[in-house]
Design a protein around this motif. Sequence first.
Motif, PDB file in Angstrom:
ATOM      1  N   THR A 165      -3.278  19.729  94.059  1.00 49.28           N
ATOM      2  CA  THR A 165      -1.760  18.989  93.487  1.00 49.28           C
ATOM      3  C   THR A 165      -1.236  20.110  92.598  1.00 49.28           C
ATOM      4  N   MET A 166      -2.038  21.161  91.719  1.00 49.67           N
ATOM      5  CA  MET A 166      -1.826  21.990  91.035  1.00 49.67           C
ATOM      6  C   MET A 166      -0.934  23.109  92.113  1.00 49.67           C
ATOM      7  N   LYS A 167      -1.311  23.500  93.105  1.00 51.07           N
ATOM      8  CA  LYS A 167      -1.001  24.294  94.143  1.00 51.07           C
ATOM      9  C   LYS A 167       0.397  23.970  94.316  1.00 51.07           C
ATOM     10  N   GLN A 168       0.704  22.745  94.496  1.00 52.73           N
ATOM     11  CA  GLN A 168       2.003  22.192  94.939  1.00 52.73           C
ATOM     12  C   GLN A 168       2.787  22.110  93.626  1.00 52.73           C
ATOM     13  N   TYR A 169       2.365  21.875  92.573  1.00 51.80           N
ATOM     14  CA  TYR A 169       3.312  21.829  90.994  1.00 51.80           C
ATOM     15  C   TYR A 169       3.703  23.441  90.910  1.00 51.80           C
ATOM     16  N   LEU A 170       2.861  24.255  91.330  1.00 52.04           N
ATOM     17  CA  LEU A 170       3.137  25.819  91.148  1.00 52.04           C
ATOM     18  C   LEU A 170       4.417  25.909  92.011  1.00 52.04           C
ATOM     19  N   ASP A 171       4.325  25.508  93.328  1.00 47.25           N
ATOM     20  CA  ASP A 171       5.298  25.703  94.185  1.00 47.25           C
ATOM     21  C   ASP A 171       6.658  25.348  93.765  1.00 47.25           C
ATOM     22  N   LEU A 172       6.593  23.916  92.963  1.00 44.82           N
ATOM     23  CA  LEU A 172       8.005  23.444  92.585  1.00 44.82           C
ATOM     24  C   LEU A 172       8.471  24.223  91.331  1.00 44.82           C
ATOM     25  N   TYR A 173       7.505  25.028  90.650  1.00 42.50           N
ATOM     26  CA  TYR A 173       8.078  25.872  89.820  1.00 42.50           C
ATOM     27  C   TYR A 173       8.807  26.920  90.321  1.00 42.50           C
ATOM     28  N   TRP A 174       8.460  27.527  91.316  1.00 41.03           N
ATOM     29  CA  TRP A 174       9.134  28.644  92.179  1.00 41.03           C
ATOM     30  C   TRP A 174      10.477  28.173  92.660  1.00 41.03           C
ATOM     31  N   VAL A 175      10.522  27.308  93.164  1.00 44.06           N
ATOM     32  CA  VAL A 175      11.544  26.513  93.991  1.00 44.06           C
ATOM     33  C   VAL A 175      12.596  26.142  92.863  1.00 44.06           C
ATOM     34  N   HIS A 176      12.292  25.552  91.914  1.00 45.69           N
ATOM     35  CA  HIS A 176      13.325  24.700  90.970  1.00 45.69           C
ATOM     36  C   HIS A 176      13.528  25.449  89.492  1.00 45.69           C
ATOM     37  N   PHE A 177      12.670  26.313  89.055  1.00 43.22           N
ATOM     38  CA  PHE A 177      12.739  26.651  87.863  1.00 43.22           C
ATOM     39  C   PHE A 177      13.114  28.121  87.595  1.00 43.22           C
ATOM     40  N   ASP A 178      12.264  28.975  88.604  1.00 45.96           N
ATOM     41  CA  ASP A 178      12.678  30.364  88.816  1.00 45.96           C
ATOM     42  C   ASP A 178      13.922  30.748  89.237  1.00 45.96           C
ATOM     43  N   PRO A 179      14.569  30.136  89.985  1.00 44.90           N
ATOM     44  CA  PRO A 179      15.872  30.572  90.592  1.00 44.90           C
ATOM     45  C   PRO A 179      16.955  30.397  89.221  1.00 44.90           C
ATOM     46  N   LEU A 180      16.570  29.663  88.398  1.00 44.03           N
ATOM     47  CA  LEU A 180      17.601  29.430  87.120  1.00 44.03           C
ATOM     48  C   LEU A 180      17.019  30.484  86.073  1.00 44.03           C
ATOM     49  N   TYR A 181      15.861  30.800  85.894  1.00 44.40           N
ATOM     50  CA  TYR A 181      15.468  31.485  84.647  1.00 44.40           C
ATOM     51  C   TYR A 181      14.344  32.496  85.288  1.00 44.40           C
ATOM     52  N   PRO A 182      14.735  33.649  85.990  1.00 44.03           N
ATOM     53  CA  PRO A 182      13.546  34.627  86.606  1.00 44.03           C
ATOM     54  C   PRO A 182      13.187  35.238  85.691  1.00 44.03           C
ATOM     55  N   ILE A 183      11.850  34.830  84.998  1.00 44.00           N
ATOM     56  CA  ILE A 183      11.369  35.741  83.786  1.00 44.00           C
ATOM     57  C   ILE A 183       9.931  36.077  84.287  1.00 44.00           C
ATOM     58  N   LEU A 184       9.311  35.365  85.304  1.00 41.14           N
ATOM     59  CA  LEU A 184       8.037  35.867  85.645  1.00 41.14           C
ATOM     60  C   LEU A 184       8.038  36.423  87.081  1.00 41.14           C
ATOM     61  N   HIS A 185       7.507  37.461  87.197  1.00 34.48           N
ATOM     62  CA  HIS A 185       7.723  38.481  88.165  1.00 34.48           C
ATOM     63  C   HIS A 185       6.743  37.955  89.547  1.00 34.48           C
ATOM     64  N   ARG A 186       7.573  37.254  90.460  1.00 33.00           N
ATOM     65  CA  ARG A 186       6.795  36.231  91.364  1.00 33.00           C
ATOM     66  C   ARG A 186       5.842  37.287  92.562  1.00 33.00           C
ATOM     67  N   ALA A 187       6.372  38.406  92.765  1.00 31.92           N
ATOM     68  CA  ALA A 187       5.379  39.127  93.600  1.00 31.92           C
ATOM     69  C   ALA A 187       4.248  39.646  93.254  1.00 31.92           C
ATOM     70  N   THR A 188       3.947  39.957  91.948  1.00 33.64           N
ATOM     71  CA  THR A 188       2.624  40.472  91.189  1.00 33.64           C
ATOM     72  C   THR A 188       2.087  39.203  90.375  1.00 33.64           C
ATOM     73  N   PHE A 189       2.567  38.251  90.453  1.00 36.35           N
ATOM     74  CA  PHE A 189       2.158  36.875  89.968  1.00 36.35           C
ATOM     75  C   PHE A 189       0.874  36.533  90.513  1.00 36.35           C
ATOM     76  N   ASP A 190      -0.417  36.531  89.896  1.00 40.74           N
ATOM     77  CA  ASP A 190      -1.582  36.001  90.592  1.00 40.74           C
ATOM     78  C   ASP A 190      -2.422  35.167  89.696  1.00 40.74           C
ATOM     79  N   PRO A 191      -2.157  33.929  89.949  1.00 39.47           N
ATOM     80  CA  PRO A 191      -2.871  32.711  89.344  1.00 39.47           C
ATOM     81  C   PRO A 191      -4.315  32.914  88.723  1.00 39.47           C
TER      82      PRO A 191
END
Length: 732
Positions: free
Chosen positions: A104-130
């Motif tokens: 479920t944590m993996k899916q919640y992380l996906d929801l962050y990228w889908v819904h929050f990141d398009p509004l406030y792109p403050i974390l660099h998705r390509a280099t983000f390594d959990p």
Amino acid sequence: MPPKPAAYSHIRPGKTGFDSNESASGLFTPKDSNVRNSPPDGTFCAPGAAALTNKLDSLFLRRTKDSARPKDKDISQEAHARMLEVLKPISEIKEDNIYFSLPTMKQYLDLYWVHFDPLYPILHRATFDPSVVEPALLISIVTIGMAYSTDREASSLAIAIHRKFRNIVFLMIEDQPQVQLWVHQTLLLTNYFDKMLGSTVQYDMSQFFHGTNIALMHFSGYFKGLTEPTVVNTMDSVAADRQWRRWVEYETTKRTAFFAFICDTQHATLFRHSPILSAFEVRLELPCADASWAATDGIEFMHMHQEQMRLAHSGMVKWRASEAAALKSDEKNRIIGPTIGGSKEEALWPSFLHSLKRLIRLSREDQHEFQLATFSQFSCLILLHGLLSICWDMQWRGLLDMGIVSKRRMNEFKSKLESSFANWKSYFDYQLSKSNMPSITATVMFSTENSPSSTPGSDYKSHVNGQSSDGRESSRYILMQMNDYKNNSPMLCSNWAMFQLGLLALHVDTMSLRINAGSPNVLGRKIRIVDRENSNKSVHSWTKSEDGRLATWHGVQFMRRIAENESLLDQAVHIPWGVYLATLTIWSYEIYLTGENVPPPGSGQVKRNSDRKYLTANGQHIEYMLARQDALKYLRMMDTLGSTQTEDRGASRAAAAAGGPRPAAPDDIKREYPDGGTSVLAASMRMAMSDDERKQLVIGLVAYSTSLLMHIKWGFVVRGCEVLNNILKEYD
């Protein structure tokens, strides 16, 4: 098996429009299924055309061939274990909790990228390594994803985590005034959750810690003095990756600072909180173009960054004094549209303050400027919040009360800021026009499901041959090469909403409206009887003023677009609150316009008919279809009668006085605003229908807005919905 969190496609489980087989008198009842289209996945629009180098062309072909972005890295078992270790003090978190399991944590992380990141792109998705990111930061990211889940249990767990999570983070800081970037990001995301996604108690408490977050960023020097690392062009992948990662850290730091500024300004504009950070304290360059930010490796970044700098340098052109000269210059020099922002002091990239100054004060003919292609939607959002910050300072710093400026001078300031909003909108509309879309206010009226959109890579061959498939020149695709202006994206809808609400807030004290309407507390304090009496007098006075008519006009424009595209409610968290403020503005104006001593709601003095129109007999359900029908009737009537007004009434005059071109306005606001126009509006309203008939339609609007908000789970929206519901019960 743990439950699978559904992709969060709709905050409200209720309906978002008419059902073809439903009668107009059918009760509004929530449905179990979600109907909103998921927002875009964050990929940016296709790079364009003949202006690019051969290497960039081949790179683009490679990217369109592999249209899907590289797969995001998943949360590892080790990272999950570290998260659980950090959350040990929270009793709700246990290893066997299915809502905090690894899948479920993996899916919640996906929801962050889908819904929050398009509004406030403050974390660099390509280099983000959990697997290597700090667990506290990962928790703040995942809990935001949990808030966007359709599973209420997951949302409730996220709220429970945030009751104690902030204290855990502060223990990590101890007594260090200068902290690392991940700490700032964690605190900002935590505070955003509490303010916008948490419970009503967390909403109130978040303001206590907001100032601490800003102070910590001041100590760390994030708001001034950041220097972009040198990028030396190379085709060596190892060297390119090394430079890329240094640049990513710089760009992420800058975007984190701007996110803090955006949050601070939103709190002030939407909730009337006192801002901690002034726009004049943010001395940074604006974020880079979307293409550089979205690069997925060092070599791709080198190409995109090189093109970004080439575009910026070629954009240092002089302001064109007339539209004819501009068109002639465009044909000769292939200049890409109007310009914004620059000055001789900006050598490499447009800065925030200089760009803001150009919106407020139109350029001289000898003023050097950057082309619009250097400005992303995120940059436009930042500049808009700069204007909102200045508006708040002008209105609520006591300049008029203390006699520092006269009332005439204050009105001049207000007119200048209105012109600045119009300038911002004209620049944004130009960007949209280059992607074959209408203006921002017209674009958001399209259904998210049916709106036109461009596909990355489409028509590429015709682009490189110098012409698009519909015959238009390929130079317009250079704009799309560097920035994502995708139709009806969450960022576009957020920009529209803050633009409209900023204009509304410029003409009304929303705190007085909320207190008078019966809000039990504002700014975390309980409302006293004397507060309601003072607010009631203030609202009565406001309805007789030009500000009252203008604020109502902007409220009508906001609600009209919501009514014609209800999916906008789910594009950004603050849009439902905008529905509350706009509805409250319209209702207050209509109810108090003709009455001298109208009592406030909750006073027990309001007389209503025994038969309810929009509520069922027991007051538990709303006649949704009837309420929407009356709301649309009122909104369209006001839109027609308000043809003597315009959102940018002073922009053309200001531009002409400065010797520059007049900002282009979309068709829906190309209206002359003669002196005394608002009095014409008031007279027209009285002639169109009786006061009682108009007030009845406004109660229908209140019922409609209540039905839209009643299924939204954000705590601060719930509080606003309760106020509207109480108004409806008392006046229906």
